[in-house]
Design an enzyme around this catalytic site. Structure first.
Site, short mmCIF file in Angstrom:
data_model
loop_
_atom_site.label_atom_id
_atom_site.label_comp_id
_atom_site.label_asym_id
_atom_site.label_seq_id
_atom_site.Cartn_x
_atom_site.Cartn_y
_atom_site.Cartn_z
N CYS A 109 34.32 30.27 32.00
CA CYS A 109 33.30 31.06 33.14
C CYS A 109 33.95 32.15 33.30
O CYS A 109 34.78 32.22 34.20
CB CYS A 109 33.24 30.20 34.32
SG CYS A 109 32.18 28.55 34.07
N ALA A 110 33.87 33.42 32.61
CA ALA A 110 34.77 34.31 32.25
C ALA A 110 34.65 35.59 33.15
O ALA A 110 35.52 36.35 33.47
CB ALA A 110 35.13 34.60 30.91
N GLY A 113 36.15 38.75 34.45
CA GLY A 113 36.98 38.96 33.14
C GLY A 113 38.58 39.29 33.73
O GLY A 113 39.37 39.61 32.63
N ARG A 138 26.90 40.42 34.94
CA ARG A 138 28.40 40.38 34.96
C ARG A 138 29.18 40.27 33.93
O ARG A 138 30.41 40.91 33.68
CB ARG A 138 28.65 38.70 35.73
CG ARG A 138 28.58 38.60 37.30
CD ARG A 138 28.47 37.32 37.65
NE ARG A 138 29.74 36.82 37.80
CZ ARG A 138 30.65 36.90 38.88
NH1 ARG A 138 30.29 37.49 39.99
NH2 ARG A 138 31.94 36.50 38.92
N CYS A 230 38.44 29.52 43.94
CA CYS A 230 38.88 30.02 45.29
C CYS A 230 38.00 29.49 46.29
O CYS A 230 37.63 30.14 47.28
CB CYS A 230 38.72 31.62 45.05
SG CYS A 230 36.85 31.92 44.76
N1 SAM Z 1 37.15 33.83 35.64
C1 SAM Z 1 36.50 35.14 36.30
C2 SAM Z 1 37.70 36.16 36.45
O1 SAM Z 1 38.69 35.89 36.74
O2 SAM Z 1 37.23 37.38 36.57
C3 SAM Z 1 35.72 34.47 37.55
C4 SAM Z 1 34.73 33.49 37.29
S1 SAM Z 1 33.56 33.34 38.67
C5 SAM Z 1 34.44 32.21 39.85
C6 SAM Z 1 32.34 31.91 38.00
C7 SAM Z 1 31.52 32.56 36.98
O3 SAM Z 1 30.75 31.36 36.31
C8 SAM Z 1 30.57 33.53 37.18
O4 SAM Z 1 30.46 34.72 36.76
C9 SAM Z 1 29.06 32.71 36.74
O5 SAM Z 1 28.22 33.46 36.27
C10 SAM Z 1 29.70 31.89 35.72
N2 SAM Z 1 28.84 30.71 35.32
C11 SAM Z 1 28.24 29.72 36.40
N3 SAM Z 1 27.64 28.88 35.53
C12 SAM Z 1 28.07 28.62 34.11
C13 SAM Z 1 27.95 28.10 33.13
N4 SAM Z 1 27.30 27.09 33.09
N5 SAM Z 1 28.32 28.56 32.00
C14 SAM Z 1 29.19 29.65 31.80
N6 SAM Z 1 29.49 30.35 32.82
C15 SAM Z 1 28.80 30.21 34.26
#
Ligand code: SAM
Length: 300
Positions: A109-110, A113, A138, A230
């Site tokens: 879930c990147a 980034g 995003r 978080c």
């Molecule tokens: N790891 C990122 C960083 O350090 O910049 C922050 C990630 S944020 C906490 C969670 C992310 O998970 C969001 O961008 C969201 O769109 C994505 N997300 C939610 N459900 C998902 C899924 N089923 N598969 C992939 N990404 C998903």
């Protein structure tokens, strides 16, 4: 317990992007730019800084620490991708996963980034970094950020991680997964007033987080899996990890940074927590799971 300092009181953390520069070069540049370097911090109080003073962090080698009002958004070093503006707690997952150069990794879930670019720096851009996110907007932001940071080993996909096929040949050498799924965000100091615990929302987030962990565990060559949120709620942290361990007996927790001042809630003290009062960061949780060596050697 000391009163929780508001967000403006948190130190500003700067991660040096070692794909483009070195800590020493950034320190020298900033000294010439009017900042005063005070050396390496040795205790938490050294992170309480005034005006243009800065230090090297005491736990993370590529991290510099500045006073709360410092803003680098218009600074050359930021625009050129030499520094990344990233809270200290959010630097823990990639640092702890520590994938060697050449490894194959999934960032599940990147977006946007920051952790992906940290992973790429640790891998020295060598290997493969498969990064997924469900949100196209995003992901677009992420692709700009990675370009600026000089990351070249990534393969981005606008895809639901839960639908990524673990048996696809392209993932056959994936040994590391970083999982930083959507969470309540209750650890973000600026959001804290708006995220009163809504039990049904927490339950559905926790169910999603556990599904992601279980899915990550199905990649055939997986060795290490880092999980972070978080959030400050145990429902999204220790409870999710405990449920995962119950369902996946081939994994165990790795005891993290003995010198870190805040641990996961008992009995999961191998994990780390972070908070404004104990670590001078946003609220955060991180767990590192490792597949038993017996389980690995029995894999065909
Ligand atoms: N790891 C990122 C960083 O350090 O910049 C922050 C990630 S944020 C906490 C969670 C992310 O998970 C969001 O961008 C969201 O769109 C994505 N997300 C939610 N459900 C998902 C899924 N089923 N598969 C992939 N990404 C998903």
């Amino acid at each position: 317990e000391a009163q929780m300092p508001p967000g403006e009181q948190l130190p500003r953390y700067v991660r040096v992007n070692t794909l483009k520069t070195t800590v020493e070069d950034v320190v020298d540049y900033l000294k010439r730019d009017g900042y005063t370097y005070q050396g390496q911090a040795s205790r938490l109080d050294d992170l309480t800084l005034k005006e243009k003073n800065f230090v090297k962090d005491l736990h993370l080698p590529e991290l510099l620490v500045f006073s709360p009002k410092t803003d680098f958004h218009d600074h050359f070093l930021y625009k050129a991708g030499h520094i990344i503006l990233q809270d200290k707690a959010s630097c823990l997952p990639a640092h702890l996963l520590n994938p060697p150069p050449g490894s194959h990794i999934i960032d599940a879930c990147a977006a946007p980034g920051n952790k992906t670019s940290h992973l790429a720096a640790i891998m020295k851009n060598k290997g493969r970094l498969f990064a997924f996110d469900l949100d196209a907007k995003r992901l677009a932001t992420m692709s700009t950020l990675l370009l600026r940071a000089g990351v070249t080993c990534q393969q981005l996909a606008n895809q639901d991680f839960l639908k990524v096929n673990p048996d696809s040949p392209q993932y056959k050498d994936v040994e590391y997964v970083l999982l930083d799924p959507s969470c309540s965000g209750s650890g973000m100091v600026c959001l804290q007033d708006r995220t009163a615990a809504d039990q049904s929302r927490l339950a559905s987030l926790a169910a999603f987080q556990l599904r992601c962990l279980n899915h990550a565990a199905t990649f055939p060559r997986l060795k290490r899996l880092v999980y972070s949120t978080c959030s400050i709620h145990s429902q999204e942290n220790e409870d999710v990890i405990a449920a995962f361990l119950q369902q996946n007996s081939t994994f165990r927790l790795v005891r993290l940074l003995p010198q870190w001042p805040e641990r996961g809630l008992e009995p999961l003290s191998q994990c780390l927590r972070a908070s404004t009062s104990k670590t001078r960061t946003h609220g955060f949780f991180v767990a590192l799971l490792e597949k038993h060596s017996e389980a690995l050697s029995s894999t065909p």
